[in-house]
Design a protein around this motif. Structure first.
Motif, short mmCIF file in Angstrom:
data_model
loop_
_atom_site.label_atom_id
_atom_site.label_comp_id
_atom_site.label_asym_id
_atom_site.label_seq_id
_atom_site.Cartn_x
_atom_site.Cartn_y
_atom_site.Cartn_z
N UNK A 49 -8.97 83.03 -14.72
CA UNK A 49 -8.22 82.07 -14.02
C UNK A 49 -7.28 80.99 -14.65
N UNK A 50 -7.81 80.44 -15.76
CA UNK A 50 -6.74 79.48 -16.54
C UNK A 50 -5.69 80.27 -16.95
N UNK A 51 -5.86 81.30 -17.35
CA UNK A 51 -4.79 82.07 -18.12
C UNK A 51 -3.46 82.55 -17.11
N UNK A 52 -4.01 82.64 -15.88
CA UNK A 52 -2.93 82.96 -14.88
C UNK A 52 -2.64 81.75 -13.94
N UNK B 144 -6.32 65.67 -10.20
CA UNK B 144 -5.31 66.05 -9.66
C UNK B 144 -4.56 67.39 -9.46
N UNK B 145 -5.10 68.10 -10.47
CA UNK B 145 -4.74 69.61 -10.58
C UNK B 145 -5.81 70.42 -10.24
N UNK B 146 -5.44 71.94 -9.99
CA UNK B 146 -6.88 72.56 -10.08
C UNK B 146 -7.50 72.69 -11.41
N UNK B 147 -8.93 72.41 -11.36
CA UNK B 147 -9.58 72.13 -12.42
C UNK B 147 -9.80 73.38 -13.49
N UNK B 148 -9.11 74.63 -12.98
CA UNK B 148 -9.17 75.74 -13.98
C UNK B 148 -8.19 75.41 -15.14
N UNK B 149 -7.15 74.52 -15.13
CA UNK B 149 -6.36 74.32 -16.20
C UNK B 149 -6.97 73.59 -17.29
N UNK B 150 -7.97 73.00 -17.10
CA UNK B 150 -8.88 72.45 -18.12
C UNK B 150 -10.26 72.35 -18.15
N UNK B 151 -10.78 73.78 -17.69
CA UNK B 151 -12.18 73.97 -17.07
C UNK B 151 -13.12 73.57 -18.28
N UNK B 152 -12.81 73.95 -19.33
CA UNK B 152 -13.91 74.03 -20.61
C UNK B 152 -13.74 72.40 -20.97
N UNK B 153 -12.74 71.77 -21.05
CA UNK B 153 -12.82 70.15 -21.13
C UNK B 153 -13.48 69.49 -20.22
N UNK B 154 -13.50 69.83 -18.95
CA UNK B 154 -14.23 69.22 -17.95
C UNK B 154 -15.93 69.40 -17.97
#
Length: 511
Positions: free
Chosen positions: A330-333, A184-194
């Protein structure tokens, strides 16, 4: 036996235990999605003769059913039956998957209970469509996994899919099932987990751009599968009936369900303090996202970093980021994208209040505007009660949080509750709806925000026209944006995949 044969009617001659009766109903439901229904009925019937053999023999109808299934086409059908009776092979396995239940992993009661509600609304829709559903907690217990088979395991931003046993295998490898995780959120928030999830995971994304990001940068299968809503009591009424009901119960001429929290300036100051060399890039990034309002944040950032000299100027290197490095930065920002969305949301609300328009809100974050006499702050509302607000609203505002090609449960809820949806647009909303006819779309540019008060004033002063638009939007949503319609899309794609016996990535699970 032909394409019109009802599998349930054919095989219900035997007394079946509950689990197998449910599997029979699932196969009957599957037959609706087949391109070659006659051939599917033959294969499914041969499978059922094998899978239900003990029950059919006990009921003394195995022989008669076998003769009926084979019919006059012995040459073609007998080899299929022999293969199924061996209980081996990929086709037999695919049918075992078809008659198995879904396992839905219930999320925590966060996001005002929205994800938990999604799990049960989707599960209820699957049951109505003829499929069995089993629920479990966020991490399924061992007895629900070891040696079990499911039609699919569905999670909701469920990071437990990443968990591994001491031997390095995934916990969910203990079962035979495809995995679906809703994002539901942009995947960059948890890219490594995905990226660390099992290869057979398919991500169901709220936004088309999110699916593209996962497919392109994380190397996983992802499809566009937006959330939906449930019908209200108004959805099946004629316009005149709807009009009478709506006029009778409207308490909120204009409402907004959501929060406000404008942290943009504070977070930019934090970057200036902690990353002074990158502060100019942060300012450019926010400015570009605001000016190119229809582009997702990852696309904006990539375009900025692709400009001549950008990498050397900001990072002291000439080489472009690899996918993983870009995703990490991208995740850091990522918070800046959300910050900008909330900043623009606050500007929209303030523009409405400054114009003197009465607005009803349902969250204490609006206390910062409590001095406005035209702002009415009500107690917070959990997701399960949002439809009550929409039923009592003439017009309700919808805002995105960076979903540039998405569709949210809020939009679906407003439409299905019979309010006119006055919403921030997206590529998908622009395609699905007719602005000015069944919905009202705006984009939070400077000009777009300035126009909002006059547009709302016109809608609130012409109730008859507004009600007609709201009714049209409600009817369209009741056809295409309920969980029942999403299940049809999901099952169509799943059946297509099972028929092909492959895990392709080309499915587009949307209306």
């Amino acid at each position: 036996m032909d394409k019109n044969t009802d599998l349930n009617e054919l095989f219900c001659r035997a007394e079946l235990p509950e689990e197998k009766a449910a599997g029979l109903l699932a196969l009957t439901a599957d037959s609706r999605f087949q391109r070659d229904r006659a051939y599917f009925v033959v294969r499914a019937s041969c499978f059922l003769l094998s899978w239900l053999r003990d029950e059919l023999v006990s009921s003394q109808c195995f022989d008669s059913l076998m003769l009926e299934v084979i019919g006059d086409d012995i040459e073609k059908r007998l080899p299929i039956l022999k293969q199924m009776l061996s209980c081996q092979g990929e086709e037999y396995r695919s049918f075992l998957m078809r008659v198995s239940p879904y396992l839905i992993l219930e999320p925590d009661d966060t996001c005002f209970g929205a994800l938990y509600a999604f799990a049960h609304q989707l599960g209820d829709a699957l049951k109505r469509a003829g499929y069995r559903v089993v629920y479990s907690g966020r991490t399924a217990a061992a007895d629900l996994l070891i040696g079990k088979r499911y039609r699919g395991i569905i999670g909701f931003q469920n990071m437990s899919f990443c968990l591994r046993l001491s031997d390095g295998s995934f916990i969910f490898d203990q079962t035979d099932a495809d995995i679906y995780d809703m994002v539901f959120d942009h995947p960059c928030w948890y890219a490594r987990e995905l990226a660390a999830m099992p290869e057979r995971t398919c991500f169901l994304c709220l936004d088309r751009y999110y699916a593209e990001f996962i497919n392109g940068r994380l190397g996983h299968r992802a499809v566009f599968f937006p959330p939906a809503g449930t019908k209200s009591r108004l959805c099946d009424l004629s316009f005149e009936e709807y009009r009478r009901e709506k006029i009778k119960y409207v308490e909120y001429p204009l409402s907004f369900l959501g929060t406000i929290d404008d942290r943009l300036e504070a977070d930019l100051d934090l970057i200036r303090e902690r990353q002074p060399a990158l502060y100019p890039l942060a300012l450019l990034y926010v400015d570009r996202m605001q000016r190119e309002i229809k582009k997702p944040q990852d696309m904006v950032l990539m375009e900025l970093l692709s400009e001549d000299g950008a990498m050397e100027r900001y990072f002291g290197q000439k080489e472009a980021f690899y996918d993983a490095d870009f995703s990490d930065f991208l995740r850091s920002w990522a918070f800046l994208g959300k910050d900008l969305s909330m900043h623009l949301r606050t500007k929209v609300i303030k523009e409405i209040l400054d114009a003197g328009i009465e607005l009803h809100v349902f969250d204490q974050s609006f206390n910062k505007f409590k001095d406005y006499p035209n702002l009415h702050i009500h107690p917070g509302v959990g997701y399960q009660d949002t439809q009550k607000v929409y039923l009592k609203s003439l017009v309700s505002i919808g805002m995105m949080t960076g979903h540039k090609a998405g569709f949210t449960e809020r939009t679906a809820g407003i439409l299905l509750g019979g309010s006119l949806c006055f919403t921030e647009g997206s590529d998908y909303i622009d395609e699905e709806f007719d602005d000015g006819n069944d919905i009202e779309i705006f984009y939070p540019t400077e000009e777009g925000i300035r126009d909002i008060p006059s547009r709302l004033a016109a809608l609130l002063s012409d109730k008859e026209r507004t009600l007609m638009r709201a009714y049209k939007g409600m009817r369209k949503a009741s056809r295409h944006h309920t969980w029942d319609s999403r299940v049809i899309c999901l099952e169509r794609a799943l059946n297509d995949r099972l028929d092909k016996e492959i895990l392709g990535s080309s499915h587009k699970i949307s209306d």
